[in-house]
Design a protein around this motif. Structure first.
Motif, PDB file in Angstrom:
ATOM      1  N   LEU A 121       0.804  -1.220   0.000  1.00  0.00           N
ATOM      2  CA  LEU A 121       0.000   0.000   0.000  1.00  0.00           C
ATOM      3  C   LEU A 121       0.840   1.276   0.000  1.00  0.00           C
ATOM      4  CD1 LEU A 121      -3.015  -0.856   2.355  1.00  0.00           C
ATOM      5  CD2 LEU A 121      -2.734  -1.239  -0.104  1.00  0.00           C
ATOM      6  N   ILE A 122       1.966   1.266   0.711  1.00  0.00           N
ATOM      7  CA  ILE A 122       2.815   2.467   0.732  1.00  0.00           C
ATOM      8  C   ILE A 122       3.431   2.694  -0.644  1.00  0.00           C
ATOM      9  CG2 ILE A 122       4.746   3.634   1.832  1.00  0.00           C
ATOM     10  CD1 ILE A 122       2.286   3.110   3.630  1.00  0.00           C
ATOM     11  N   GLU A 123       3.902   1.619  -1.266  1.00  0.00           N
ATOM     12  CA  GLU A 123       4.433   1.727  -2.631  1.00  0.00           C
ATOM     13  C   GLU A 123       3.360   2.265  -3.578  1.00  0.00           C
ATOM     14  OE1 GLU A 123       7.062  -1.515  -4.296  1.00  0.00           O
ATOM     15  OE2 GLU A 123       6.230  -2.541  -2.541  1.00  0.00           O
ATOM     16  N   ALA A 124       2.138   1.763  -3.422  1.00  0.00           N
ATOM     17  CA  ALA A 124       1.055   2.175  -4.311  1.00  0.00           C
ATOM     18  C   ALA A 124       0.699   3.645  -4.119  1.00  0.00           C
ATOM     19  CB  ALA A 124      -0.176   1.296  -4.078  1.00  0.00           C
ATOM     20  N   THR A 125       0.705   4.094  -2.874  1.00  0.00           N
ATOM     21  CA  THR A 125       0.454   5.508  -2.592  1.00  0.00           C
ATOM     22  C   THR A 125       1.529   6.384  -3.227  1.00  0.00           C
ATOM     23  OG1 THR A 125      -0.652   4.985  -0.507  1.00  0.00           O
ATOM     24  CG2 THR A 125       0.188   7.219  -0.751  1.00  0.00           C
ATOM     25  N   ASN A 126       2.778   5.975  -3.032  1.00  0.00           N
ATOM     26  CA  ASN A 126       3.892   6.745  -3.609  1.00  0.00           C
ATOM     27  C   ASN A 126       3.874   6.715  -5.137  1.00  0.00           C
ATOM     28  OD1 ASN A 126       4.876   7.493  -1.104  1.00  0.00           O
ATOM     29  ND2 ASN A 126       6.222   5.709  -0.940  1.00  0.00           N
ATOM     30  N   TYR A 127       3.316   5.664  -5.683  1.00  0.00           N
ATOM     31  CA  TYR A 127       3.183   5.540  -7.133  1.00  0.00           C
ATOM     32  C   TYR A 127       2.421   6.732  -7.703  1.00  0.00           C
ATOM     33  CZ  TYR A 127       3.622   2.138 -10.989  1.00  0.00           C
ATOM     34  OH  TYR A 127       3.995   1.463 -12.109  1.00  0.00           O
ATOM     35  N   ILE A 128       1.383   7.131  -6.976  1.00  0.00           N
ATOM     36  CA  ILE A 128       0.582   8.289  -7.403  1.00  0.00           C
ATOM     37  C   ILE A 128       1.306   9.590  -7.093  1.00  0.00           C
ATOM     38  CG2 ILE A 128      -1.557   9.567  -6.983  1.00  0.00           C
ATOM     39  CD1 ILE A 128      -2.945   6.867  -6.578  1.00  0.00           C
ATOM     40  N   TYR A 129       1.808   9.700  -5.865  1.00  0.00           N
ATOM     41  CA  TYR A 129       2.480  10.940  -5.469  1.00  0.00           C
ATOM     42  C   TYR A 129       3.688  11.250  -6.353  1.00  0.00           C
ATOM     43  CZ  TYR A 129      -0.219  10.975  -1.089  1.00  0.00           C
ATOM     44  OH  TYR A 129      -1.220  11.015  -0.156  1.00  0.00           O
ATOM     45  N   ASN A 130       4.349  10.205  -6.856  1.00  0.00           N
ATOM     46  CA  ASN A 130       5.549  10.394  -7.683  1.00  0.00           C
ATOM     47  C   ASN A 130       5.247  10.371  -9.185  1.00  0.00           C
ATOM     48  OD1 ASN A 130       7.102  10.453  -5.313  1.00  0.00           O
ATOM     49  ND2 ASN A 130       7.454   8.247  -5.345  1.00  0.00           N
ATOM     50  N   LEU A 279      14.942   0.703   1.137  1.00  0.00           N
ATOM     51  CA  LEU A 279      14.315  -0.439   0.477  1.00  0.00           C
ATOM     52  C   LEU A 279      12.854  -0.151   0.165  1.00  0.00           C
ATOM     53  CD1 LEU A 279      15.741  -3.236   2.827  1.00  0.00           C
ATOM     54  CD2 LEU A 279      16.621  -2.549   0.585  1.00  0.00           C
ATOM     55  N   THR A 280      12.365  -0.733  -0.914  1.00  0.00           N
ATOM     56  CA  THR A 280      10.956  -0.536  -1.275  1.00  0.00           C
ATOM     57  C   THR A 280      10.050  -1.632  -0.731  1.00  0.00           C
ATOM     58  OG1 THR A 280      11.291  -1.708  -3.368  1.00  0.00           O
ATOM     59  CG2 THR A 280      11.532   0.694  -3.395  1.00  0.00           C
ATOM     60  N   ASN A 281      10.637  -2.766  -0.326  1.00  0.00           N
ATOM     61  CA  ASN A 281       9.819  -3.890   0.130  1.00  0.00           C
ATOM     62  C   ASN A 281       9.695  -3.948   1.650  1.00  0.00           C
ATOM     63  OD1 ASN A 281      12.554  -4.519   0.299  1.00  0.00           O
ATOM     64  ND2 ASN A 281      12.266  -6.701  -0.142  1.00  0.00           N
ATOM     65  N   VAL A 282       9.635  -2.771   2.267  1.00  0.00           N
ATOM     66  CA  VAL A 282       9.459  -2.695   3.710  1.00  0.00           C
ATOM     67  C   VAL A 282       8.534  -1.526   4.039  1.00  0.00           C
ATOM     68  CG1 VAL A 282      11.539  -1.279   4.004  1.00  0.00           C
ATOM     69  CG2 VAL A 282      10.656  -2.568   5.940  1.00  0.00           C
ATOM     70  N   VAL A 283       7.647  -1.743   5.012  1.00  0.00           N
ATOM     71  CA  VAL A 283       6.759  -0.684   5.525  1.00  0.00           C
ATOM     72  C   VAL A 283       7.246  -0.337   6.926  1.00  0.00           C
ATOM     73  CG1 VAL A 283       4.409  -0.078   6.204  1.00  0.00           C
ATOM     74  CG2 VAL A 283       4.800  -1.461   4.150  1.00  0.00           C
ATOM     75  N   LEU A 284       7.512   0.937   7.164  1.00  0.00           N
ATOM     76  CA  LEU A 284       8.066   1.392   8.430  1.00  0.00           C
ATOM     77  C   LEU A 284       7.101   2.345   9.122  1.00  0.00           C
ATOM     78  CD1 LEU A 284      11.659   2.221   7.115  1.00  0.00           C
ATOM     79  CD2 LEU A 284      10.849   0.059   8.081  1.00  0.00           C
ATOM     80  N   LEU A 285       6.826   2.089  10.401  1.00  0.00           N
ATOM     81  CA  LEU A 285       5.941   2.941  11.198  1.00  0.00           C
ATOM     82  C   LEU A 285       6.669   3.401  12.461  1.00  0.00           C
ATOM     83  CD1 LEU A 285       2.613   0.863  11.043  1.00  0.00           C
ATOM     84  CD2 LEU A 285       3.337   2.720   9.532  1.00  0.00           C
ATOM     85  N   PRO A 286       6.316   4.582  12.991  1.00  0.00           N
ATOM     86  CA  PRO A 286       7.035   5.144  14.133  1.00  0.00           C
ATOM     87  C   PRO A 286       6.476   4.710  15.496  1.00  0.00           C
ATOM     88  CG  PRO A 286       5.530   6.780  13.273  1.00  0.00           C
ATOM     89  CD  PRO A 286       5.386   5.568  12.388  1.00  0.00           C
ATOM     90  N   HIS A 287       6.427   3.410  15.727  1.00  0.00           N
ATOM     91  CA  HIS A 287       6.008   2.832  17.009  1.00  0.00           C
ATOM     92  C   HIS A 287       4.639   3.372  17.446  1.00  0.00           C
ATOM     93  CE1 HIS A 287       7.761   0.916  20.901  1.00  0.00           C
ATOM     94  NE2 HIS A 287       6.448   0.722  20.817  1.00  0.00           N
ATOM     95  N   ILE A 288       3.625   3.053  16.647  1.00  0.00           N
ATOM     96  CA  ILE A 288       2.277   3.575  16.905  1.00  0.00           C
ATOM     97  C   ILE A 288       1.280   2.462  17.211  1.00  0.00           C
ATOM     98  CG2 ILE A 288       2.591   5.688  15.557  1.00  0.00           C
ATOM     99  CD1 ILE A 288       1.083   4.283  13.242  1.00  0.00           C
ATOM    100  N   GLY A 289       1.779   1.327  17.709  1.00  0.00           N
ATOM    101  CA  GLY A 289       0.918   0.171  17.948  1.00  0.00           C
ATOM    102  C   GLY A 289      -0.332   0.460  18.744  1.00  0.00           C
TER     103      GLY A 289
END
Length: 321
Positions: A121-130, A279-289
């Protein structure tokens, strides 16, 4: 009669404090976003009878000896690897945490992270933004299915159970590894207890929900990632210290595993220069569990209730020991 003085290591809304102000004298750090500096923490702890802290505060042996007069340390987290429990206990400081109230919220985030990673999903979002979205093609941003796949949960505690229930709704097969078997989750969700190695071999999604301890430091190492399926996806919503990040980088970079989703890291916060951000194959979040408004309010309320009870001469709701 003097009210006990409580120091809170981050600025929190006044409406949460109001119910306790008749019995407690409350002071706190001035910033909501930045941790209290160590020298100020020590200075304030010297004047306080109780402490409400976050996982960003390192409550070590030196602190416990310095602030041995404290009656209670209320940690706003389920995990407490930021606190030297042996030193706290030796100095007769009660330590509490915030279990249960964040279980469902953290499970929501864990499964959301799994889904975002699997479906890119993050890659897909960036696909549009870029401005990369051109002609449609059959395999454009094709990700991994979640339904009817196998999830392997390492750490079948409260949050692990809640994640397993969500997985059941996706018709997933559930494997788990834990220090001891959880017969309830086996009976209710048809989960299967397996060895750590077998879980890694057989799971399409490996989800880490283990606490950080001597036994779990770097348990997801080079060998673990090499044991996973090449199509496997790794999710960590527990503690960053359970993962060898160099080994994970290599596994992702060399396509030893397909992808990873991380909410936690060895050293937090990380910056945009962290190797994993390349890397593009990783989703990173800022510890928001546990980061929903309702849950964070419940966590703070529970901390304050624990402190209040101790100074009334009663047992806190959620003592660690």
């Amino acid at each position: 009669m003097r009210k006990p003085t409580i120091y809170i290591t981050r600025k929190i809304p006044e409406y949460l404090l109001e119910p306790f102000k008749d019995r407690l004298h409350i002071t706190m750090w001035t910033s909501e976003s930045k941790p209290v500096p160590k020298d100020i923490l020590y200075e304030e702890a010297k004047k306080a009878d109780g402490l409400l802290c976050l996982i960003t505060e390192k409550i070590n042996q030196a602190f416990c000896q310095y602030a041995s007069h404290l009656k209670i340390i209320a940690n706003m987290a389920v995990g407490y690897d930021n606190i030297d429990l042996e030193s706290a206990q030796k100095n007769k400081i009660i330590v509490t945490n915030t279990p249960d109230v964040l279980t469902e919220t953290t499970a929501d985030l864990t499964f959301a992270l799994l889904m975002a990673t699997a479906r890119r999903l993050i890659e897909a979002t960036n696909y549009i933004y870029n401005d990369q979205w051109g002609e449609w093609s059959p395999f454009m941003l094709a990700g991994s299915d979640i339904h009817h796949k196998t999830i392997g949960i390492v750490g079948m505690g409260r949050i692990g159970e809640a994640v397993a229930k969500r997985a059941k709704g996706f018709n997933m097969d559930i494997l788990y590894h834990n220090r001891s078997r959880n017969l309830e989750v086996e009976n209710e969700l048809n989960a299967t207890y397996v060895s750590f190695e077998d879980l890694l071999k057989e799971s399409d999604f490996v989800v880490s929900l283990v606490p950080l301890s001597e036994a779990t430091v770097d348990m997801f190492d080079k060998k673990a990632f090499q044991t996973m399926k090449s199509s496997g996806i790794f999710i960590n919503a527990s503690r960053g210290g359970v993962v060898d990040e160099d080994a994970l980088f290599e596994a992702l970079d060399k396509k030893i595993i397909r992808a990873a989703g991380l909410d936690v890291f060895k050293q937090e916060p990380i910056s945009s220069t962290h190797p994993l951000t390349k890397l593009t194959n990783v989703v990173l979040l800022p510890h928001i569990g546990s980061a929903s408004l309702a849950t964070r309010e419940k966590m703070l309320k529970l901390c304050l209730e624990n402190i209040d009870l101790v100074f009334q001469g009663k047992q806190p709701k959620t003592p660690i020991y």
